[in-house]
Each structure stands twice: as structure tokens, then as C-alpha cells.
Design an enzyme around this catalytic site. Sequence first.
Site, PDB file in Angstrom:
ATOM      1  N   HIS A  81       0.846  -1.200   0.000  1.00 26.20           N
ATOM      2  CA  HIS A  81       0.000   0.000   0.000  1.00 26.20           C
ATOM      3  C   HIS A  81       0.876   1.243   0.000  1.00 26.20           C
ATOM      4  O   HIS A  81       2.084   1.159   0.144  1.00 26.20           O
ATOM      5  CB  HIS A  81      -0.985  -0.012   1.171  1.00 26.20           C
ATOM      6  N   HIS A 138       1.434   3.934   1.914  1.00 30.32           N
ATOM      7  CA  HIS A 138       2.019   4.675   3.040  1.00 30.32           C
ATOM      8  C   HIS A 138       3.542   4.748   2.918  1.00 30.32           C
ATOM      9  O   HIS A 138       4.191   3.760   2.547  1.00 30.32           O
ATOM     10  CB  HIS A 138       1.608   4.045   4.370  1.00 30.32           C
ATOM     11  N   ASP A 173       5.926   4.647   4.954  1.00 29.12           N
ATOM     12  CA  ASP A 173       6.754   3.668   5.673  1.00 29.12           C
ATOM     13  C   ASP A 173       6.685   2.279   5.011  1.00 29.12           C
ATOM     14  O   ASP A 173       7.125   1.286   5.594  1.00 29.12           O
ATOM     15  CB  ASP A 173       6.392   3.610   7.163  1.00 29.12           C
ATOM     16  N   HIS A 174       6.163   2.231   3.779  1.00 28.78           N
ATOM     17  CA  HIS A 174       6.190   1.001   2.974  1.00 28.78           C
ATOM     18  C   HIS A 174       6.784   1.231   1.578  1.00 28.78           C
ATOM     19  O   HIS A 174       7.242   0.289   0.957  1.00 28.78           O
ATOM     20  CB  HIS A 174       4.770   0.408   2.845  1.00 28.78           C
ATOM     21  N   HIS A 221      -7.262  -1.064   5.507  1.00 30.68           N
ATOM     22  CA  HIS A 221      -6.274  -0.132   6.075  1.00 30.68           C
ATOM     23  C   HIS A 221      -6.140   1.055   5.105  1.00 30.68           C
ATOM     24  O   HIS A 221      -6.191   2.204   5.516  1.00 30.68           O
ATOM     25  CB  HIS A 221      -4.960  -0.875   6.252  1.00 30.68           C
ATOM     26  N   ASP A 278      -0.106  -3.888   6.276  1.00 33.50           N
ATOM     27  CA  ASP A 278      -0.765  -3.438   7.506  1.00 33.50           C
ATOM     28  C   ASP A 278      -2.212  -3.933   7.559  1.00 33.50           C
ATOM     29  O   ASP A 278      -3.098  -3.233   8.064  1.00 33.50           O
ATOM     30  CB  ASP A 278      -0.715  -1.909   7.615  1.00 33.50           C
ATOM     31  N   HIS A 332       5.015  -4.400  10.444  1.00 33.39           N
ATOM     32  CA  HIS A 332       5.619  -3.761  11.626  1.00 33.39           C
ATOM     33  C   HIS A 332       5.790  -4.739  12.788  1.00 33.39           C
ATOM     34  O   HIS A 332       5.052  -5.711  12.905  1.00 33.39           O
ATOM     35  CB  HIS A 332       4.747  -2.592  12.107  1.00 33.39           C
TER      36      HIS A 332
HETATM   37 ZN    ZN Z   1       0.070   1.625   6.478  1.00 33.10          ZN
END
Ligand code: ZN
Length: 252
Positions: A56, A58, A60-61, A114, A133, A171
Amino acid sequence: MGLRIERIPTLQDSYSYLVICEDTQQAAILDAAEADPILMRIESLGVQITKILCTHHHLDHVGANLEIAQIYDVPIYAHASDAERIPGFTHGIEEGDRIPVGNIHAEVLFVPAHTRNHVAYFFPNKPALFCGDTLFVAGCGRLFEGTPAMMFDALRKIEKLPDATEIYCGHEYTEKNLRFAVQCEPENQALRVQWEKIVKQRSCAASHWHNATPQEMTIPSTLGQERLWNVFLRARTVEEFARLRELKDHFR
Ligand SMILES: [Zn+2]
């Protein structure tokens, strides 16, 4: 046909992964969160990166997509509907698509909740699921763009996979997830045993996440284990799920 998975600690508590076909030494990056730790791992293993797979949009990905794609000149895959939000997007994918990595392949599961374009990648050869996530070990992702019913459906889709499926999520949230779960199901012995084990495991954690050792990483679990202790996966109705998600949103 062998498949090897490398767990790479990135950012503060994120995981990026390499899925390596042992026959060909070709590999895919699953969620390129941060460039340096991923590049160092690729270098030390000497594998050939052929694509980046994104769960996805975001940051942090996908934060290292552009840098890594430029170095290795590789395509970037994500759900077709997320073309505008994925840096460096080249290949749109849909539910049921098969994506080769050397002699092995991933199957795409569309699991919006998410985010509205979230996908998961299932490698039947292991079997292993990279679910970003959506499902966490002992938890599930927040509902930033979806409804409780959407996450409930996403978990039902994941639930159809075999018990042996290894769960690789985005995570290292396991300890907090379990602390919440034991409050929800105080009578669940399997859950309590697992919580105590994870507290011990995490108590020797490295001061810097980038230096985390395999012993202190709580990922992967298996889907069979999640059926025993994941309270979100165990919720039998959308209402029950929604209530748990709401409680978890305010859990400190
Ligand atoms: Zn995420």
C-alpha cells in the site's frame, strides 16, 4: 523449488523483506521502506533484484521505491487503483494475478481496509503471506480508508489460506498487540503463553531497531497460530470486530 525470505528491520519498527528464488537467486523486495538497510542486505547476499512489490501507499512502505528502482532498474508493482499514490509505479495488479519471482510466484489478494487499495502477496511454495498493515501478528491494521466490514472481509479472505502459511506483516507491533489481546481474552491460555514468550523475547531487543537480531524479531507467526490468539481474526461478526478495533484505537 526453494524460496528464502530475508527480514530486514527498517525505519523505527518496520519490516522490509526479500523473497528469493533459491534456484535462480532472483529476488523481489516486499515493501521498500528505507533504502540503506535494504541495499546493504542485497549487496551482502548477492541476489538479483527483479521487482519491487508494494502492499500500500504509506510512506513507511514505499519510501525507498524511487531510489532502489533507479539503482536496479526494476519495475514497481501495486494495485492498479493506486497508480497515482505509489512512487515509481509501473505495473498495476488485481486480485488473483500471479507474479513470478524466478521460478516461484506470488498470488495477489485484494484486501482493502487499512487503505482502499491495499494488497497482500501469497507465495504458495512456502506458503507465506506478505500482508502489509492488514493482518499483524496478534493484531490488525487501523482503518484509515476502509470500514470495519471491509477489514472483516479482508480477514475472511486471509483465513482461507492454509494453517502453515507464515505471516509476514509490516511492523513489529506484536508485544503491544498481545498486551491488548490478553485483556480481551483473559481466559485464553494459548494467548497468555505467547504473550509471556514475546515479552521475554523483546526484553533483549537491540537499542537500535536496525541492529535487531533474528532472535528478537517476532515475525513470522503462522496463520494456524493467529487462529489461536488473534482477537481480530477470531471475531465472528462485523459488530464484534468493530468493537475490538474501536477499543484498540484507544489502547495505550
Ligand atoms: Zn500503512
